[in-house]
Design an enzyme around this catalytic site. Structure first.
Site, PDB file in Angstrom:
ATOM      1  N   CYS A 109     -18.590  -3.043 -17.182  1.00  0.00           N
ATOM      2  CA  CYS A 109     -18.689  -2.773 -15.751  1.00  0.00           C
ATOM      3  C   CYS A 109     -19.690  -3.720 -15.086  1.00  0.00           C
ATOM      4  CB  CYS A 109     -19.110  -1.326 -15.506  1.00  0.00           C
ATOM      5  SG  CYS A 109     -19.295  -0.915 -13.754  1.00  0.00           S
ATOM      6  N   GLU A 131       0.823  -1.210   0.000  1.00  0.00           N
ATOM      7  CA  GLU A 131       0.000   0.000   0.000  1.00  0.00           C
ATOM      8  C   GLU A 131       0.860   1.265   0.000  1.00  0.00           C
ATOM      9  OE1 GLU A 131      -3.061   0.253  -0.560  1.00  0.00           O
ATOM     10  OE2 GLU A 131      -3.623  -1.853  -0.420  1.00  0.00           O
ATOM     11  N   CYS A 136     -13.386   1.380 -14.615  1.00  0.00           N
ATOM     12  CA  CYS A 136     -13.914   2.735 -14.423  1.00  0.00           C
ATOM     13  C   CYS A 136     -12.751   3.722 -14.383  1.00  0.00           C
ATOM     14  CB  CYS A 136     -14.729   2.792 -13.126  1.00  0.00           C
ATOM     15  SG  CYS A 136     -15.771   4.261 -12.958  1.00  0.00           S
ATOM     16  N   CYS A 169     -25.217   2.465 -11.716  1.00  0.00           N
ATOM     17  CA  CYS A 169     -24.449   3.686 -11.975  1.00  0.00           C
ATOM     18  C   CYS A 169     -25.356   4.826 -12.410  1.00  0.00           C
ATOM     19  CB  CYS A 169     -23.378   3.414 -13.030  1.00  0.00           C
ATOM     20  SG  CYS A 169     -22.339   4.842 -13.369  1.00  0.00           S
ATOM     21  N   CYS A 213     -17.503   1.153 -19.826  1.00  0.00           N
ATOM     22  CA  CYS A 213     -18.809   1.048 -19.174  1.00  0.00           C
ATOM     23  C   CYS A 213     -19.543  -0.233 -19.543  1.00  0.00           C
ATOM     24  CB  CYS A 213     -19.664   2.266 -19.514  1.00  0.00           C
ATOM     25  SG  CYS A 213     -19.015   3.817 -18.825  1.00  0.00           S
TER      26      CYS A 213
END
Length: 463
Positions: free
Chosen positions: A249, A83, A239, A255, A246
């Site tokens: 997705c 991270e 995204c 959405c 799209c």
């Protein structure tokens, strides 16, 4: 990420959009466009996103360790390193650094025993060098003050470990310990803003607060780590900022930005046919003062589609700086070419890294003036006067940091073997080309060194 703030509650938001669509043919809840108010929808979104993640997730080394490492401290450490490295750095770049790091320091204890010089050498080229330094400082704290035991909650991770903010703490706690806490990074911001048509400045504290509340409400209680990674994976691979996929997705049916695009297309078609809607759409917000809507002055741009969301404040332009840098060369005792590198201060930009002797330049200096400034600086190193005319101009190297547009004006100076340098003023050493590339030097200095090799070797140029 930013420090924690009071969580957002849907009840508290009702006053921001009261009176919404009072004249519409059927009532709608205030600011419903921006909220996840239906538990059934939340469950459906979780299921669709996790199913997609199970099938499509990328095979990444830190994900393997997060699943296979039985020791909870090692598991949390492995997630933590990933991270920190992934902050402001692309996955493809991080993979090699991560593998080398975990091979060299597989445990917190191993990292705590390393020197900062070793950490900087491995981190060199990854950028944002303070990340590695803070990571090691925090590892030493875990070993010396926490008996080698990583904190077990997001709250304690953020409170006890230097350099661990709200996002990193949430990622470690959810992935390593299964704590049902959300995460908000750039990818999650983009996904949530599109899912719920949040068009206000996504970097503003009120919007960030709402997004954290939304992330905490959405996170799957049985698989929080996988859900958070799925949300980030969706933003990274589907995204995306400029060319979202799209059609691929897994949560497109949830959405609101996609729905908005479809309605705008339908509205444009009606206008062409002379058929305008009589009443506003009940799923539009449209009330002035809504903290999650874009400013009224910013019109919908049909060419952008869903990428109308999220909206960010105008980026501050990096300041422009110039630095004179000298590549000092000599013949070493074994006949190999050697170059002088000096260590930067232990704080500030590129703290603790090595570089060729360099000095900041005031704006507007002519080349001869630049030479004079550099010569004055080099007197600290040379045991005899350095003539401005002995400096050979090589070229300019541009390197853009996050907040600085830096131009290095590069000169060269070939020294005779009998010249003795005064190396007492700052840590410094002579290195071969191979040693230079293995040292803790910044990407900018590697570019400077590469620029010098666009010309004949300095010792062939004469002095």
């Amino acid at each position: 990420m930013s420090a924690g703030r009071a969580p957002f509650s849907p009840e508290a938001s009702e006053t921001s959009c009261d009176g919404l669509f009072a004249n519409c043919w059927r009532p709608a809840p205030p600011a419903a466009l921006h909220l996840f108010g239906d538990p059934a929808e939340v469950e459906a979104l979780r299921g669709s996103l996790l199913a997609w993640y199970d099938e499509c997730k990328r095979d990444l080394p830190w994900r393997v360790l997060a699943v296979t490492e039985p020791d909870v401290n090692r598991r949390a450490y492995a997630v933590w390193v990933s991270e920190i490295m992934l902050q402001q750095t692309q996955v493809a770049t991080v993979i090699d650094y991560y593998n080398r790091w975990m091979q060299k320091w597989p445990t917190l204890q191993a990292l705590a025993e390393a020197s900062l010089e070793e950490v900087n050498e491995l981190w060199a080229g990854l950028g944002y060098y303070s990340r590695g330094k803070r990571l090691q400082e925090a590892a030493r704290k875990v070993v010396s003050e926490l008996a080698g035991q990583m904190p077990r909650t997001a709250e304690d991770l953020q409170k006890l470990l230097p350099g661990v903010g709200r996002y990193t703490a949430g990622a470690i706690a959810s992935i390593s310990y299964g704590q049902a806490t959300g995460v908000v990074d750039g990818n999650v911001i983009r996904v949530l803003c599109r899912l719920r048509c949040i068009g206000a400045d996504s970097s503003s504290p009120p919007v960030i607060d709402r997004l954290w509340a939304m992330a905490n409400a959405l996170v799957d209680r049985s698989r929080p780590g996988d859900f958070n990674q799925a949300l980030m994976e969706l933003g990274a691979t589907v995204c995306t900022p400029k060319a979202p996929l799209c059609g691929e997705c897994p949560v497109k049916q949830h959405c609101r930005a996609r729905l908005r695009v479809e309605k705008e297309l339908a509205l444009a078609s009606r206008k062409l046919l002379g058929k305008l809607p009589v009443v506003p759409d009940v799923e539009d917000c449209g009330v002035g003062g809504c903290p999650l809507c874009p400013p009224a002055a910013e019109l919908w741009d049909s060419s952008l589609g869903v990428t109308n969301f999220p909206r960010k404040a105008a980026k501050k332009q990096p300041r422009v700086e110039q630095t004179a840098t000298c590549v000092l060369e000599r013949r070493g005792r074994r006949g190999a070419l050697e170059y002088l590198i000096v260590q930067r201060p232990s704080s500030g930009l590129l703290a603790g890294l090595w570089e060729f002797p360099s000095v900041p330049l005031a704006p507007g200096l002519q080349q001869e003036q630049q030479r004079e400034v550099l010569v004055d600086h080099l007197q600290a190193w040379a045991g005899q006067p350095v003539a401005a005319g002995s400096l050979r101009f090589i070229g300019e190297v541009v390197h853009v940091f996050s907040h600085i547009h830096q131009t290095y004006v590069v000169y060269s100076l070939s020294l005779d073997g009998d010249v003795t340098l005064d190396l007492a003023s700052s840590p410094s050493r002579w290195v071969t080309e191979e040693e230079f590339r293995a040292s803790a030097v910044s990407t900018a200095m590697k570019k400077v060194f590469g620029e010098s090799w666009d010309f004949p070797p300095l010792h062939l140029l004469g002095s």
